[in-house]
Scaffold this motif. Structure first.
Motif, PDB file in Angstrom:
ATOM      1  N   LEU A  38       8.568  -5.468  -9.535  1.00 60.84           N
ATOM      2  CA  LEU A  38       7.208  -5.967  -9.336  1.00 60.84           C
ATOM      3  C   LEU A  38       7.120  -7.477  -9.495  1.00 60.84           C
ATOM      4  CD1 LEU A  38       5.119  -3.174 -11.098  1.00 60.84           C
ATOM      5  CD2 LEU A  38       5.358  -3.591  -8.646  1.00 60.84           C
ATOM      6  N   THR A  94       9.655  -4.322   0.353  1.00 62.56           N
ATOM      7  CA  THR A  94       9.599  -2.978  -0.229  1.00 62.56           C
ATOM      8  C   THR A  94      10.974  -2.619  -0.765  1.00 62.56           C
ATOM      9  OG1 THR A  94       9.115  -0.635   0.204  1.00 62.56           O
ATOM     10  CG2 THR A  94      10.054  -1.907   2.013  1.00 62.56           C
ATOM     11  N   ASN A 138       8.464   6.620 -14.258  1.00 61.34           N
ATOM     12  CA  ASN A 138       8.318   5.163 -14.194  1.00 61.34           C
ATOM     13  C   ASN A 138       8.219   4.693 -12.742  1.00 61.34           C
ATOM     14  OD1 ASN A 138       8.035   3.023 -15.928  1.00 61.34           O
ATOM     15  ND2 ASN A 138      10.206   2.551 -16.074  1.00 61.34           N
ATOM     16  N   HIS A 139       7.513   5.446 -11.926  1.00 63.49           N
ATOM     17  CA  HIS A 139       7.569   5.244 -10.481  1.00 63.49           C
ATOM     18  C   HIS A 139       7.195   3.835 -10.060  1.00 63.49           C
ATOM     19  CE1 HIS A 139       6.461   5.698  -6.191  1.00 63.49           C
ATOM     20  NE2 HIS A 139       7.364   6.666  -6.190  1.00 63.49           N
ATOM     21  N   SER A 140       6.154   3.273 -10.646  1.00 66.43           N
ATOM     22  CA  SER A 140       5.692   1.947 -10.212  1.00 66.43           C
ATOM     23  C   SER A 140       6.692   0.844 -10.536  1.00 66.43           C
ATOM     24  CB  SER A 140       4.345   1.620 -10.867  1.00 66.43           C
ATOM     25  OG  SER A 140       4.469   1.537 -12.282  1.00 66.43           O
ATOM     26  N   GLU A 141       7.626   1.117 -11.456  1.00 67.01           N
ATOM     27  CA  GLU A 141       8.648   0.127 -11.787  1.00 67.01           C
ATOM     28  C   GLU A 141       9.847   0.196 -10.848  1.00 67.01           C
ATOM     29  OE1 GLU A 141       8.984  -2.355 -13.953  1.00 67.01           O
ATOM     30  OE2 GLU A 141       6.960  -2.132 -14.789  1.00 67.01           O
ATOM     31  N   ASP A 201      11.128   5.485  -0.262  1.00 65.26           N
ATOM     32  CA  ASP A 201      11.138   6.249  -1.506  1.00 65.26           C
ATOM     33  C   ASP A 201      12.039   7.474  -1.344  1.00 65.26           C
ATOM     34  OD1 ASP A 201      10.585   7.878  -3.723  1.00 65.26           O
ATOM     35  OD2 ASP A 201       8.466   7.359  -3.766  1.00 65.26           O
ATOM     36  N   ALA A 221       8.229   0.090  -5.008  1.00 67.44           N
ATOM     37  CA  ALA A 221       7.054  -0.733  -4.721  1.00 67.44           C
ATOM     38  C   ALA A 221       7.120  -1.187  -3.274  1.00 67.44           C
ATOM     39  CB  ALA A 221       6.979  -1.936  -5.659  1.00 67.44           C
ATOM     40  N   SER A 273      13.287   0.609  -3.128  1.00 66.61           N
ATOM     41  CA  SER A 273      13.541   1.691  -4.069  1.00 66.61           C
ATOM     42  C   SER A 273      14.669   1.206  -4.953  1.00 66.61           C
ATOM     43  CB  SER A 273      13.944   2.974  -3.326  1.00 66.61           C
ATOM     44  OG  SER A 273      14.343   3.971  -4.251  1.00 66.61           O
TER      45      SER A 273
END
Length: 292
Positions: free
Chosen positions: A144, A132, A49-52, A108, A55, A134
């Motif tokens: 997001l 940004t 679920n990296h994009s959640e 990240d 970012a 994590s």
């Protein structure tokens, strides 16, 4: 090897305040006997679920690198026995995970090394914006949806935030000194020990089906520090969760929680998702106090 999980039960203040306390740099990152399970859950989320959970806006690399450098220096000073570092890699010994430093965005990678989540706030003509993050363990908010927003808009769902906390928070961000980091504590009652609650806007379980054994105290230890080189603000969130029945050992905290739940305004109870479980929670706290 690890110390036991700390117990934070911040139920003393029933008003909407910052509740800031000075933070000793040595205490910035908290590592305990939950270390392995937290990092394993982060790894799962970042894989599936990296994009959640990560970012970034453009042009954040320099500040991200400043955070990673700060974290690596801190870990080498405070807990060198937990990590192996080479010029190109860092290994978390307890999980046997080796990360190639150049293969990740710096923030990240930082998030993969410790139990804390990291949010970087960038100064702008709209105030500090979330540039940004994590964020593997959010409590009912999506990264997001908040990325690029200033503090006032990020906290728009919080009742009375703009009237009571908006200006104090903005002043804090403007005046925070590099050598004077601070922390605060925030609490919620949830119906699951799951750490990732990014999509859970309300209980997915019928409150009628719940028992006090299903309730968990969720506490966020939030730190704020200004970065010396970029001037950005680094906001960390360390999530703790304890079964409600832990309060059998802390009757004074049970009294404080019962009092604050009874006194909270309806809109704050709604925001904290307390309304569906309020009566059961108060009854459970009453039973705890009878046993004490």
């Amino acid at each position: 090897m690890y110390q036991s999980q700390r117990i934070y039960l911040p139920f003393g203040d029933r008003t909407l305040t910052l509740g800031l306390k000075p933070l000793a740099i040595a205490d910035w990152i908290e590592i305990d006997d939950q270390f392995v399970s937290y990092l394993q859950r982060k790894t799962e989320l970042l894989k599936t679920n990296h994009s959640e959970v990560f970012a970034s806006l453009p042009n954040t690399q320099i500040a991200q690198q400043e955070v990673l450098d700060l974290l690596l220096e801190h870990l080498s000073q405070q807990v060198p026995e937990l990590y192996d570092r080479t010029s190109k890699t860092i290994t978390v010994k307890a999980t046997n995970q080796t990360w190639n430093i150049d293969q990740f965005e710096p923030l990240d990678l930082a998030g993969r090394l410790v139990q804390e989540d990291f949010c970087l706030m960038q100064p702008s003509d709209r105030g500090f914006i979330l540039a940004t993050a994590s964020l593997c363990f959010p409590l009912r908010w999506r990264l997001l949806a908040k990325l690029g927003n200033p503090m006032m808009r990020i906290h728009q769902p919080v009742p009375d935030y703009s009237e009571q906390l908006g200006n104090p928070v903005d002043r804090l961000f403007d005046r925070l000194k590099v050598d004077r980091p601070v922390f605060r504590l925030n609490w919620s009652i949830v119906e699951t020990p799951e750490l990732y609650l990014g999509h859970q806007s309300h209980s997915s379980t019928n409150a009628v089906e719940l028992t006090p054994d299903d309730l968990w105290i969720r506490v966020e230890r939030q730190t704020l520090r200004r970065l010396a080189q970029s001037g950005w603000i680094l906001f960390t969130i360390r999530t703790y969760r304890y079964p409600l029945m832990l309060l059998n050992d802390y009757p004074d905290s049970a009294i404080a929680l019962s009092s604050i739940v009874q006194d909270l305004a309806p809109e704050m109870q709604l925001y904290k998702n307390l309304l569906p479980i309020r009566e059961m929670l108060l009854t459970a706290l009453e039973q705890i106090l009878k046993r004490s």
